[in-house]
Scaffold this active site. Structure first.
Site, short mmCIF file in Angstrom:
data_model
loop_
_atom_site.label_atom_id
_atom_site.label_comp_id
_atom_site.label_asym_id
_atom_site.label_seq_id
_atom_site.Cartn_x
_atom_site.Cartn_y
_atom_site.Cartn_z
N SER A 41 -83.03 -77.96 47.96
CA SER A 41 -84.40 -78.35 47.61
C SER A 41 -85.18 -77.31 46.81
CB SER A 41 -85.21 -78.72 48.86
OG SER A 41 -84.81 -79.97 49.30
N SER A 42 -84.54 -76.79 45.78
CA SER A 42 -85.29 -75.90 44.87
C SER A 42 -86.41 -76.68 44.19
CB SER A 42 -84.36 -75.29 43.82
OG SER A 42 -83.91 -76.27 42.91
N GLY A 54 -78.47 -78.68 46.78
CA GLY A 54 -78.87 -79.48 47.94
C GLY A 54 -79.81 -78.71 48.87
N GLU A 90 -92.35 -86.14 42.22
CA GLU A 90 -90.91 -86.19 41.95
C GLU A 90 -90.44 -87.63 41.69
OE1 GLU A 90 -88.67 -83.31 43.91
OE2 GLU A 90 -86.72 -84.19 43.42
N SER A 129 -91.27 -70.00 33.76
CA SER A 129 -90.35 -69.68 34.86
C SER A 129 -89.44 -68.55 34.42
CB SER A 129 -89.49 -70.89 35.23
OG SER A 129 -88.43 -70.48 36.08
N HIS A 184 -79.61 -89.15 55.26
CA HIS A 184 -79.74 -90.52 54.74
C HIS A 184 -80.50 -91.41 55.72
CE1 HIS A 184 -77.43 -90.17 51.00
NE2 HIS A 184 -76.70 -89.29 51.66
N THR A 185 -81.36 -90.80 56.50
CA THR A 185 -82.23 -91.57 57.40
C THR A 185 -83.64 -91.67 56.84
OG1 THR A 185 -82.60 -89.50 58.58
CG2 THR A 185 -81.01 -91.02 59.54
N ASP A 186 -83.99 -90.79 55.89
CA ASP A 186 -85.42 -90.72 55.50
C ASP A 186 -85.88 -91.93 54.68
OD1 ASP A 186 -84.21 -89.85 53.13
OD2 ASP A 186 -85.60 -88.19 52.81
N ASP A 237 -87.84 -83.35 51.96
CA ASP A 237 -87.76 -82.03 51.32
C ASP A 237 -89.14 -81.39 51.18
OD1 ASP A 237 -85.17 -82.81 51.12
OD2 ASP A 237 -85.14 -82.96 48.93
P1 ADP Z 1 -82.24 -79.21 44.33
O1 ADP Z 1 -83.64 -79.58 44.65
O2 ADP Z 1 -81.26 -79.67 45.34
O3 ADP Z 1 -82.08 -77.74 44.05
P2 ADP Z 1 -82.77 -80.86 42.06
O4 ADP Z 1 -81.89 -81.44 41.00
O5 ADP Z 1 -83.59 -81.77 42.86
O6 ADP Z 1 -81.84 -79.96 42.98
O7 ADP Z 1 -83.76 -79.83 41.39
C1 ADP Z 1 -83.26 -78.80 40.55
C2 ADP Z 1 -84.16 -78.69 39.32
O8 ADP Z 1 -85.43 -78.11 39.70
C3 ADP Z 1 -83.62 -77.75 38.27
O9 ADP Z 1 -82.71 -78.42 37.40
C4 ADP Z 1 -84.90 -77.35 37.54
O10 ADP Z 1 -85.29 -78.35 36.62
C5 ADP Z 1 -85.92 -77.30 38.65
N1 ADP Z 1 -86.04 -75.93 39.16
C6 ADP Z 1 -85.72 -75.47 40.39
N2 ADP Z 1 -86.01 -74.14 40.51
C7 ADP Z 1 -86.51 -73.76 39.33
C8 ADP Z 1 -87.00 -72.52 38.79
N3 ADP Z 1 -86.99 -71.40 39.52
N4 ADP Z 1 -87.47 -72.51 37.54
C9 ADP Z 1 -87.46 -73.62 36.78
N5 ADP Z 1 -87.03 -74.80 37.22
C10 ADP Z 1 -86.55 -74.90 38.46
MG MG Z 2 -84.36 -81.59 44.78
#
Ligand code: ADP
Ligand code: MG
Length: 390
Positions: free
Chosen positions: A128-129, A126, A162, A67, A34-36, A174
């Protein structure tokens, strides 16, 4: 899944081999939470888990997305029609990157692309997918369309994708972590000017492990609470007459808190300010410790102290995250803290290599005893940032 598998899946979908395959990692934040959005310091490192994209260019202004991790087939979008906040599906992340590149004047991407994605980054944990997905697409398009953008510029454009296209308010950490991290290092990032330092962080060589504990919970009020914390920090900066809380020196914290009380600030604003100022200081302490060449174990208590600050002052923890930290420290961990925005998601635990299994088990047992959903526990080594893999 190997690069060859991803390329074959692409060919199965689109009828010809991809022009290339790229990978971009998820991340954990070692310290600096929570610094960014306060122009402060963060210190993430890349996970071995990556989003992988097989990509080819097109010539007709069409973007095709697929995907392997989502039900449903190929989604086809017209690049001219891409509009911020119009897409509530996963496709908003890669489409947002194309939109952001184009909006920044990199019009070559208007020709289009075929993209097949697959990821090993756990989603919504959490880790950063979402940034991994954005950065892998940005890097692929940067390479294929020869846009000549640097890593930090790609990160900025992904953040814009984003924030503006997806409509999720997030800081710059991230995407920068996914784009810029290096193997065996943590990334010391100043979010004010985006200056970076790669700090050697080779845990295995020093006989340690870092466990990531995904609590598998996400408390539903997290977005509203994030907004409130952000607004409270802005209020604190305003009352203290600084551009951002980053400008309050740790040495002046006592005077700043007294000043806030005099100005009629409520207790909440003072707690938020105290967290941000002490957290920036903790990042600097960790950097100093890691650069000193001394014993890396000394960062353990700083991590645990950071957790207490997030729990008590910033109030973004939750029972599951608190239990990870409590059970891990009790079982002999060197330090532990929640990582990411909070209200669920993941915690990190620094342990001696020989204690890793025992501490992980202790956390699992504590979760079972509390009646919580079993957590996912895995060891993470600081890994490489985004790269071309095929
Ligand atoms: P975090 O970044 O912490 O994982 P977020 O809510 O910011 O959580 O992002 C998750 C979202 O990113 C998922 O709900 C989806 O919409 C998208 N996402 C992540 N990985 C994939 C993937 N492999 N294929 C499709 N969508 C993805
Ligand atoms: Mg995210």
């Amino acid at each position: 899944m190997t690069t060859v598998d991803v390329a074959e899946a692409f060919e199965g979908l689109y009828g010809s081999a991809p022009e290339g395959v790229w990978a971009a990692p998820g991340r954990v934040n070692l310290i600096g939470e929570h610094t960014d959005y306060n122009d402060g310091f963060v210190m993430p490192f890349a996970l071995p888990h990556t989003a992988v994209a097989a990509v080819s260019r097109r010539t007709d202004g069409v973007l095709r997305l697929h995907s392997s991790d989502v039900e449903g087939g190929v989604v086809e979008l017209g690049i001219d029609a891409l509009t911020p906040e119009s897409d509530k599906n996963w496709t908003a992340y890669p489409a947002g990157v194309v939109w952001a590149l184009r909006d920044a004047g990199h019009t070559a991407v208007s020709a289009g692309a075929d993209i097949h994605l697959t990821s090993t980054v756990p989603t919504g944990a959490g880790l950063s997918s979402s940034a991994a997905l954005e950065v892998v697409v940005a890097l692929a398009l940067n390479d294929l369309y020869e846009l000549g953008l640097e890593r930090w510029q790609l990160a900025r454009l992904c953040q814009r994708a984003e924030n503006v296209y997806v409509g999720a308010p997030t800081g710059i950490m991230d995407q920068t972590a996914s784009a810029c991290c290096e193997q065996g290092h943590a990334l010391f990032l100043d979010t004010r000017d985006l200056s970076q330092q790669q700090i050697p962080f080779d845990l295995a060589a020093e006989g340690m492990r870092l466990l990531v504990v995904d609590t598998q919970v996400k408390h539903s009020h997290s977005e509203g609470e994030y907004g409130k914390r952000r607004a409270g920090c802005e209020r604190g900066a305003e009352l203290l007459d600084v551009d951002a809380l980053r400008d309050v020196a740790y040495e002046n914290l006592g005077a700043a808190l007294a000043g806030l009380a005099d100005a009629g600030a409520d207790d909440e604003v003072r707690r938020l300010v105290r967290h941000v100022v002490t957290e920036d200081h903790r990042v600097e302490r960790v950097v100093t410790l890691l650069k000193s060449g001394g014993d890396t174990r000394a960062i353990g208590p700083v991590l645990t102290e950071g957790h207490a600050s997030l729990r008590d002052d910033f109030q973004v923890s939750c029972p599951e995250l608190d239990l990870v930290v409590e059970a891990a420290v009790e079982a002999g961990a060197l330090g532990a803290r929640m990582t990411g925005g909070g209200f669920g998601g993941s915690a990190i635990v620094l342990v001696e290599a020989e204690d890793a299994e025992r501490v992980g088990k202790a956390v699992e047992e504590a979760f079972a005893a509390a009646g919580f959903v079993p957590p996912r526990v895995f060891a993470a080594v600081p890994s490489a940032g985004a790269r071309r893999v095929g």
